[in-house]
Structures are given as C-alpha cells and as structure tokens.
Design an enzyme around this catalytic site. Structure first.
Site, PDB file in Angstrom:
ATOM      1  N   TYR A   1      -9.409  12.778  98.805  1.00  0.00           N
ATOM      2  CA  TYR A   1      -8.162  11.548  99.202  1.00  0.00           C
ATOM      3  C   TYR A   1      -8.858  10.725 100.062  1.00  0.00           C
ATOM      4  O   TYR A   1      -9.515  11.070 101.258  1.00  0.00           O
ATOM      5  CB  TYR A   1      -7.060  12.273  99.830  1.00  0.00           C
ATOM      6  CG  TYR A   1      -5.683  11.685  99.950  1.00  0.00           C
ATOM      7  CD1 TYR A   1      -5.560  10.409  99.860  1.00  0.00           C
ATOM      8  CD2 TYR A   1      -4.633  12.398 100.324  1.00  0.00           C
ATOM      9  CE1 TYR A   1      -4.624   9.761 100.089  1.00  0.00           C
ATOM     10  CE2 TYR A   1      -3.414  11.845 100.553  1.00  0.00           C
ATOM     11  CZ  TYR A   1      -3.313  10.594 100.660  1.00  0.00           C
ATOM     12  OH  TYR A   1      -2.236   9.720 100.757  1.00  0.00           O
ATOM     13  N   CYS A   2      -8.743   9.360  99.795  1.00  0.00           N
ATOM     14  CA  CYS A   2      -9.233   8.239 100.723  1.00  0.00           C
ATOM     15  C   CYS A   2     -10.647   8.437 101.185  1.00  0.00           C
ATOM     16  O   CYS A   2     -11.520   8.556 100.327  1.00  0.00           O
ATOM     17  CB  CYS A   2      -8.373   8.199 102.197  1.00  0.00           C
ATOM     18  SG  CYS A   2      -8.504   6.613 102.928  1.00  0.00           S
ATOM     19  N   VAL A   3     -10.871   8.722 102.279  1.00  0.00           N
ATOM     20  CA  VAL A   3     -12.506   8.624 102.807  1.00  0.00           C
ATOM     21  C   VAL A   3     -12.995   9.928 102.338  1.00  0.00           C
ATOM     22  O   VAL A   3     -14.290   9.908 102.145  1.00  0.00           O
ATOM     23  CB  VAL A   3     -12.446   8.635 104.422  1.00  0.00           C
ATOM     24  CG1 VAL A   3     -11.607   9.702 105.019  1.00  0.00           C
ATOM     25  CG2 VAL A   3     -13.841   8.537 104.731  1.00  0.00           C
TER      26      VAL A   3
END
Length: 625
Positions: free
Chosen positions: A358-360
């Site tokens: 998720y994301c980074v």
C-alpha cells in the site's frame, strides 16, 4: 525587484470594512456605554466581560507555558508564520503588470455594482427590482443562506471568489517560469487564497457572527480551548481522539503477533473458516501511518473481510521511528519485507505468498520483487497487489512541490535526532487539501466552537508516525526528485541492482480516480515497467476511501478494461464501470492465481496448542508514539 501589487489588499479590505461598520453596533461596542443606550442588558455586558477575561487569561497562561518550556514544533504549526513566508514569496513573482491591475479593479467595480444591484442598491438597482438574489459565483464554503442575506457579506464572498479566480489566471499566464516553478506557484497561490477566505475570520463570517451573538461569546471560549490544545500538541485535531481505543473499537480483528524485529511486528489473524487458501496473504501497509487503516472496525476492515473470504492473513505493523532508527534507510525496509515473506513461508511451510503493498510500501514491494527476480527467488511471491502505489514519479502530483534542494535541506534540518516528527508530514498532507483538512476545522472547531466528531478515519489520519530521517531524504531525493527507480540498475538495494523490467509476477494494480497523493496517472505507470501479466483497476474516490471500501457499504464504483490499453486515457475510453467495491473483483482474481485450499489447523490458527506467539494483536508497535 518592484513589489507586485497584491490584488487582495484593496478590494478585499473594502467589503470587510463595510461589514465591520454595519455590525460594529453588535460586535465591536459591547461595553457599558452600549448597555446604557439599551443595546445590552447589564447581564449581557457582564457576560461579555467575563468572556473577554477568559480569552485573555487563557492566552496569557499559554504564553507563560511557552516561556517556561518552549515547544520546538509550535513555530512550524503557526499559520501566521507560513502565511508570511508564502505571501513574501508570492509577492516576488511577476503576476500582474499595472495595466492588468487596472483591468482587475475595473472588473471588480463592475462586480460590486452587479451584486449591490441584486439588493436594490447602487446604479443597477432598477435592473433587479423585485427579483431573487442570483449571485454570479458559488462555492460550498458560502452555501449557508446567511452569506446571501445581507449585501455586505454577499460583497465579501463574491469579491473573494472573483479575486481567487483572477489570481489563478495570472499564475497560468505569468511569463518567465519553468513548469516546476509554475506548478509551485499554483500550489502556493491556492494555499494563500484558501487561507484568505472570509469564512476563516469571525468578522467576515456571518455564520460565526450569529453563533457568537447566540452564545454571547461562549463559542469563542470553547474555540480558544480547542486552539490552545492543538498548539500544545503541535497538531491540528480533526476528531475526538478519546473516542477510540486500540483493540477495543479500532484494530479489533483477532490475531497474534508471531514475529518481531526492531523495525516491525508481524501479525497473523485467526481464521474463521474451516478451510483456507493454501497460499497465505501478507500485507505491507505504509509506515507513514498506522497499519489499522485496513482494520478500522468490523464494518470497514479489509483484514476481517479477507479472513472471512478464506485467506490466512498476515499484516506488518511498522515501528514509529525514534533516535535508535537514525541509520535506517530504504534497504532496511526492503530487507524487512523479504524477512517477513520468508517468515510466513517457513511458519506455514508453503512455497509462496500473495503480497499486498500500500502506497510507499507498494513502492518498496516493487523493489523487493525486482531483487527476488534478480536473485532467482521470484517464486517466493505468487502474486502482488498494489494499492495506490507509485514506482514512476514523473507524474507524482502536488507532492513534487516539496522536493527541491532548498526544501530537502529544510526537512533535513527538522530531523536533528535522526527522525522526522510525524506531525510535520501530517501538516504537509493537510496543506494538499487545505480547505477540507485545515480551514474547515478552523471554522468549525476554533470559531464556531463545535465539538469534534468521533470519526475513525479522521482519528487514523491524525495518529501520526515518525519517519527515519535518512530513509525520508533518500526516498524524496532518489525517487520523487530523481525518479531513479524506473532506470534499470540505477539503484542498488541490499547490494543488489534494481531493475523493475525483470518483474514477471502476476500483478493487480488499484488506483484511485480522485487520488491527490498518488495520482491515477502516476500509479498507471507501473504497467509500463513490469513485464508480467497485470490487471489494472480504477476505483472511485481517493487515496484512502478508494481503498477502504467494503462491499456492504455499496459506495462508489470501479472500472476495468479487458483490452490492451497503452495509457490511462485509453483505459478510460474502453473501461466498463461496475457499481460498488472492487474487493470482490480482487478476490476473484486472487483465486485465479491459486485456488488450492487446506484445513485451517495447526499454525494456521495463531496461538493454538504448541504455537509460540509474542502477544495479542494489534501489538505494541502500533501504540508507540
């Protein structure tokens, strides 16, 4: 350089003065003299005096506290400081010449005549005799009827909206700017105009004025309490934090911490089905926030839903950085992902895992996959799913406004102990949506004195984590600024060159249609770098709500395209819209990768007989500050 005239100075100040003149009898002269003239009763005058004394006393106490023990973070969160810096920079930009200023004034005067005419005033009064008030510009900040009930407030907010439009146009037309400078100027100009909204000031906001009169100033006392509490904690509050307790009404899915390192804990959730998919799922959430965004409550929990779908689910809970993590870099997070994958494989005696980033953490998962492929260990991950994750940062959106050399140096200076206080990141993300995440709360909680809502998503958003300073600098410099992750072998992680072009793992990519942190166009770029089969899904809403969208909620929609689009634009042109959550589409895709099931026995039940675990979920790390 000749100072650029500020179009807000004259035209915005005039209607503000008009409002003060009209309402001074109510707000500005509430003293004994006014009471003597019959405007206030002695009781009212006494109450207003008490309110003034309370406000003065509260502020004096806060100032004394600061003298005794100054808080280093307070200047950073002082809105006046940021407005002064932004305005100084803005004034140096070549926005408008004298002829443009003249045209602006003339157009503004015409606006005044038109607005006053709606109320039967001025030279155009006859044109609107007996008609309904139809103001030319609309904005949800001024949706309350009180903004139209009096010509002074109509002039104030219409002038503001007019000027905001014209200043934005000046930025678009300003000469001598490169694309990055223009984009930064757009961002700064929007931040200034959002802050300058008349809704944000008590004497130019009729809703606040009415509330102040109704409560005889008690709203201002309560608002001051909220303001000073936020200044003491160095962070803007969005919700009532006391309403939420880890493991009780958030992060409640049952499970055990089964593995721990100085960087993270690994949680395994208890099964609720007799059989489970043989290949387990491991989720890597971003360490910029707490993992429980995916386990908010029983109705919103992706974890609970996945467990009910027959998955053995593991979740990484990252430790909030402290001084002991001053040497942590990106390599350490990649190694942590590989360690977690190996631990799950060994624990359950399986060859592969399904992985979500998720994301980074998705950006990091991409590097992890590239390294595993380079080492010929790619079979450790059967499939990979990316939630709003970027690998190519060319189109990374408004966060690119924070990564020039000057700003990187400023961020580094904020991390003297080797970690960046999470409140700085929270303030940055709030700036990206200033009206919704800053000024809306200034009005409601500071000016109107309203109670904070008990909203789990907002509580999570404010539950910040600290970041290792070296990692943060490395990430902003190498990825956001220099975009080196998509250059084959340009980066070396864990002594291994990274080449995303080697990744052939079956991949599911989810992007948010309205995502302002990881724009859909940027997320799409992963499809141009991996060589394996990819399914791209565009979900309704943004960075959080687009992901956390349980099927039972019946909200939003998602789009798929079974063709071979070569760009996000082509994807959109041929996309099929589906109502509701994309989660069922994902679980169907996952079962296509591997549908084999096994009994949910032994170590599939964490903490069962003979299984040594560390502690109950959600674990200690999620509670560290």
């Amino acid at each position: 350089m000749t100072e650029t005239p500020d179009p807000f100075t004259n035209m915005y100040e005039a209607p503000a003065k008009l409002a003060r003149a009209l309402f001074a009898p109510m707000m500005g002269t509430m003293d004994a003299g006014a009471a003597a003239q019959g405007m206030l009763t002695p009781e009212d005058a006494r109450h207003w005096g008490e309110v003034a004394a309370k406000l003065q006393g509260m502020w004096a106490q806060y100032q004394a506290e600061q003298l005794a023990s100054p808080q280093a973070l307070v200047p950073y969160f002082d809105p006046a400081r940021w407005m002064a810096l932004a305005t100084d920079w803005y004034r140096q930009m070549p926005l408008a010449q004298a002829d443009q200023q003249k045209a602006l004034m003339e157009e503004g005067m015409k606006l005044w005549e038109d607005v006053l005419g709606q109320y039967g005033l001025g030279p155009k009064a006859a044109e609107h005799a007996g008609g309904d008030v139809q103001l030319p510009r609309k904005d949800r900040r001024f949706a309350d009827e009180k903004w139209r009930a009096h010509p002074a407030f109509a002039l104030i907010h219409q002038t503001y909206l007019f000027l905001a439009e014209r200043v934005a146009e000046m930025v678009d037309k300003a000469e001598g700017l490169n694309p990055q400078q223009r984009e930064q100027l757009r961002f700064t100009t929007r931040a200034i105009t959002e802050a300058a909204s008349p809704a944000n000031f008590p004497l130019t906001n009729p809703v606040v004025m009415e509330r102040t009169l109704e409560t005889r100033g008690d709203n201002l006392v309560k608002g001051m309490e909220h303001l000073l509490a936020d200044m003491r904690r160095g962070q803007l509050s969005h919700t009532d934090a006391s309403a939420f307790r880890l493991g009780e009404n958030i992060a409640t899915t049952p499970g055990k911490v089964v593995h721990e390192t100085p960087l993270c804990q690994l949680i395994q959730y208890a099964p609720v089905t007799d059989k489970v998919m043989k290949t387990p799922l491991i989720i890597f959430p971003p360490w910029i926030n707490r993992f429980y965004i995916l386990d908010l409550n029983a109705k919103k929990s992706f974890v609970k839903w996945a467990v009910e779908e027959g998955l053995t689910v593991f979740m990484v809970s990252w430790k909030s950085a402290d001084a002991s993590m001053k040497d942590v870099v990106w390599d350490d997070y990649v190694r942590a992902q590989m360690d977690a994958i190996d631990h799950v494989r060994d624990r359950l005696d399986v060859r592969s895992v399904h992985a979500i980033g998720y994301c980074v953490a998705g950006t990091t998962l991409a590097a992890t996959l590239a390294i595993l492929h380079r080492r010929e260990q790619q079979d450790k991950v059967k499939s990979a799913t990316f939630f709003t994750a970027q690998v190519d940062f060319e189109k990374a959106g408004e966060l690119l406004n924070f990564i020039d050399d000057q700003q990187l140096g400023a961020i580094k200076a904020l991390s003297p102990d080797g970690y960046l206080d999470g409140r700085y990141m929270a303030a940055t993300f709030n700036l990206l949506r200033g009206t919704d995440l800053i000024w809306n709360y200034v009005v409601n909680n500071y000016l109107l004195g309203e109670d904070y809502p008990a909203f789990d998503l907002l509580h999570w958003n404010g539950d910040v984590t600290n970041l290792p300073a070296k990692w943060h600098q490395q990430y902003l410099r190498d990825l956001y600024r220099d975009n080196r992750l998509v250059e084959g072998d340009a980066l070396t992680v864990d002594n291994t060159p990274v080449d995303l072009g080697r990744v052939a793992t079956p991949t599911y990519v989810q992007a948010g249609k309205e995502d302002h942190i990881a724009p859909a166009e940027s997320v799409w770029r992963i499809t141009e770098h991996f060589k394996g089969p990819i399914k791209f899904v565009l979900a309704g809403s943004g960075h959080i709500a687009g992901v956390v969208n349980p099927p039972e909620a019946g909200k939003y929609q998602y789009w798929t395209n079974d063709g071979s689009p070569r760009s996000l634009a082509e994807f959109r042109e041929g996309a099929v819209e589906h109502p509701g959550s994309w989660w069922p589409d994902w679980i169907d895709w996952l079962r296509e990768q591997d549908s084999e099931t096994v009994p949910a026995t032994g170590k599939r039940k964490p903490g069962s007989k003979g299984d040594k675990v560390i502690e109950d979920a959600p674990g200690r790390y999620v509670a560290t500050r």
